[in-house]
Motif scaffolding. Structure first.
Motif, short mmCIF file in Angstrom:
data_model
loop_
_atom_site.label_atom_id
_atom_site.label_comp_id
_atom_site.label_asym_id
_atom_site.label_seq_id
_atom_site.Cartn_x
_atom_site.Cartn_y
_atom_site.Cartn_z
N ILE B 36 0.84 -1.20 0.00
CA ILE B 36 0.00 0.00 0.00
C ILE B 36 0.87 1.25 0.00
N SER B 37 1.94 1.23 0.82
CA SER B 37 2.74 2.44 0.95
C SER B 37 3.36 2.84 -0.38
N HIS B 38 3.64 1.90 -1.26
CA HIS B 38 4.19 2.25 -2.57
C HIS B 38 3.09 2.56 -3.58
N ALA B 39 2.02 1.75 -3.49
CA ALA B 39 1.01 1.82 -4.54
C ALA B 39 0.22 3.11 -4.50
N VAL B 40 0.30 3.87 -3.40
CA VAL B 40 -0.47 5.10 -3.31
C VAL B 40 0.13 6.24 -4.15
N LEU B 41 1.35 6.04 -4.65
CA LEU B 41 2.01 7.13 -5.39
C LEU B 41 1.16 7.71 -6.52
N PRO B 42 0.62 6.87 -7.43
CA PRO B 42 -0.20 7.47 -8.50
C PRO B 42 -1.41 8.21 -7.94
N GLY B 121 9.57 11.07 3.22
CA GLY B 121 8.92 12.02 4.12
C GLY B 121 9.95 12.84 4.89
N GLU B 122 9.49 13.72 5.77
CA GLU B 122 10.44 14.42 6.63
C GLU B 122 9.72 14.88 7.88
N ILE B 123 9.92 14.13 8.93
CA ILE B 123 9.19 14.40 10.16
C ILE B 123 9.65 15.72 10.79
N VAL B 204 6.59 10.43 8.27
CA VAL B 204 7.73 9.51 8.38
C VAL B 204 8.10 8.90 7.03
N GLY B 205 7.27 9.12 6.00
CA GLY B 205 7.59 8.54 4.71
C GLY B 205 7.07 7.13 4.57
N VAL B 209 6.97 3.76 7.34
CA VAL B 209 5.68 3.31 7.86
C VAL B 209 5.69 1.80 8.02
N VAL B 210 6.32 1.15 7.07
CA VAL B 210 6.34 -0.32 7.11
C VAL B 210 7.04 -0.81 8.38
N ALA B 211 8.10 -0.10 8.78
CA ALA B 211 8.78 -0.47 10.02
C ALA B 211 7.82 -0.40 11.19
#
Lengths: 264, 299
Positions: B36-42, B121-123, B204-205, B209-211
């Motif tokens: 999900i975290s990658h696929a949201v880019l588009p 990201g940049e917290i 957090v980017g 998030v996956v972590a």
């Protein structure tokens, strides 16, 4: 030989199930009497588990319908319980035996509500019935295979249903546990419950069940055990497999001189 | 004050993700969060093109829709195309991410974002992006409000539907047999994961998030046999990682999100070594333990 009964508790009509267009069950037509202890018997890949999954609405039907208590499953779900195969879940799941048995109460509790003290008491009582009262707080991975199977049975008991479908409850349990389980099933049927069990051991089937379904993709026979366990019907079910046929011969001999009494 | 906001944001992301992560790892779907975290880019790029701004709400909407679409696609490929679950995850998210990269490169002159800002990201910028109402009141960083409301949503879901989520996770076929819709709960959970992932990517980017989705939950799994406790422990480890991570980052003057994720890993390693039941120190006594259980069950 398929014996139909009046006022059946379960009616399956013209049931066909296919996995990815490959048929697994063909035109199954059967009725079961209330209060029976039924065994579904057949070789591997005969569709035994598929039949009860289809009855429980867990897989789509290609044709036909299923009626329980003369109604659709959705109307009577509370009165119907299901025991899946033991291997179907991850026993390393962080839950205690009591947690799992408590799941049997979930359908009664209703959406968004939490189990109450009364539900816990029922769950503890059901653990006692299967002889696991001392294991209530044991994590489920630390139970033996037979104990895990009894936890599943206790969960079904906690649901307090009228008809129970069990998928291979004797798989991987020792002889003592198997005897304990069959005793519980017999007590259930004498108190008016109906129990349907997927089973693959011909030897014990004769003594365990008072109604038998012989299945091999098609329904070969359905009726009282003594009428269904004939050489012809068993041969039809198992085909020409030599080792099985030899076993069938043994069985028929035993039937004439029963070594084990059916106490039900 | 700004370090407080940063730690709070980190903690909110960590708790939200750790709670969801407990369900994900027990459903063997840990990598869905990654997908999900990658696929949201588009979705983010399209939302940007349509709304013409970097406003948070349209971005969340675009990414959220893509996130849910991702879980549908994974299910579809797994069920209908009979692809293995991990293979369908791999096909879905790489393809969607690539689509996002193409969109960015084609519309590069119009788009003020790049894949890096989505992925990393940049917290540290969280305290700068404050929410000021029309009347001029400063309500603090936007990220706090967004992550806070998603955490509340997740908590409401867990408190009201604890048993539904538990039984559909542990034994889906029994859950279906007693009339609980496994598909419904799957999609509710996945929508929450999408929302949480998407809302966290700004701070957090997407990769880190996956972590937070997996590591604190996996740590808690090593330490307890009770699901309620697993949820609590995962949340505690999440908070601990963000506090310690911030301290580490300010010591070495490095990436804050990176330090927070590093801390999740460090805590996991400690749990792996010292876990009372599954830790490697404990395994030396394994033989004694099994002997003990056999004796107990005889009683």
């Amino acid at each position: 030989m398929i014996i139909q009964v009046p006022n059946p508790i379960l009616e399956v009509h013209d049931l066909t199930v296919a996995y990815h267009r490959k048929p697994v069950l063909w035109g199954v037509d059967l009725t079961l009497p209330a209060g029976s202890l039924t065994g579904i018997i057949g070789p591997n890949g005969a569709g035994k588990s598929t039949l009860i999954k289809a009855i429980m609405g867990l897989i789509p039907l290609s044709s036909g319908f299923v009626k329980l208590f003369g109604k659709d499953l959705d109307e009577v779900r509370q009165k119907v319980s299901y025991v899946p195969q033991r291997e179907s879940v991850d026993w390393d799941f962080p839950a205690s035996a009591l947690d799992v048995v408590l799941m049997g109460r979930y359908s009664q509790i209703g959406l968004f509500k939490r189990p109450r003290k009364a539900d816990k008491e029922v769950a503890v009582e059901c653990l006692r019935k299967v002889g696991l009262q001392n294991f209530a707080n044991r994590q489920i991975s630390q139970l033996s295979g037979g104990q895990q199977q009894r936890v599943f049975l206790a969960r079904a008991l906690a649901q307090d249903a009228d008809i129970y479908f069990m998928d291979e409850p004797f798989a991987g349990v020792d002889a003592a546990t198997e005897a304990a389980i069959i005793e519980i099933l017999r007590n259930m049927t004498t108190s008016g419950k109906t129990v349907v069990v997927v089973h693959h051991d011909l030897q014990s089937a004769v003594t365990y069940f008072n109604w038998v379904l012989l299945l091999n993709m098609r329904l070969v026979a359905s009726g009282p055990t003594e009428k269904v366990f004939t050489q012809d019907l068993l041969q039809e079910t198992y085909g020409g497999k030599l080792t099985v046929l030899a076993k069938v011969g043994d069985l028929l001999e035993k039937q004439q001189f029963p070594s084990r009494e059916d106490k039900a | 004050m700004s370090s407080f906001w940063i730690i709070l944001t980190g903690a909110l992301v960590a708790v939200t993700c750790s709670l969801l992560g407990c369900y994900l790892i027990l459903r063997r779907m840990a990598m869905v969060g990654d997908a999900i975290s990658h696929a949201v880019l588009p979705g983010i790029v399209l939302a940007f093109l349509i709304s013409g701004s970097r406003q948070t709400i349209p971005m969340l909407l675009g990414a959220g829709i893509l996130g849910i679409l991702t879980t549908f696609l994974i299910e579809f490929l797994h069920k209908k195309a009979r692809l293995q679950e991990d293979a369908s995850i791999g096909v879905t998210f790489t393809w969607l991410f690539a689509l996002g990269v193409i969109l960015i490169s084609v519309f590069a002159n119009k788009v003020d974002i790049d894949q890096e800002c989505v992925l990393y990201g940049e917290i540290a910028y969280v305290p700068l992006n404050v929410w000021i109402t029309d009347t001029g009141t400063n309500l603090g960083p936007q990220a706090i409000w967004i992550m806070g409301s998603i955490l509340v949503l997740v908590l409401i879901m867990i408190f009201t539907s604890y048993k539904e989520l538990l039984v559909t996770t542990f034994d889906p076929s029994y859950a279906a047999a007693i009339g609980f819709s496994t598909a419904l709960w799957h999609y509710i959970l996945m929508s929450m994961v999408s929302l949480a992932t998407v809302a966290s990517f700004e701070s957090v980017g997407a990769i880190l998030v996956v972590a937070f989705l997996i590591v604190p939950a996996a740590t808690a799994y090593l330490l307890t046999d009770r699901f309620e406790l697993m949820l609590v422990l995962a949340a505690v480890f999440g908070i601990l990682s963000s506090v310690l991570g911030y301290l580490l980052a300010s010591q070495i003057d490095g990436s804050i999100a990176g330090a927070m994720a590093t801390m999740t890993g460090l805590i996991f390693v400690l749990a792996f070594i010292f876990s009372p039941r599954y830790g490697i120190l404990r395994k030396k006594n394994e033989a004694d333990k099994t002997g003990m259980i056999i004796e107990e069950s005889k009683v």
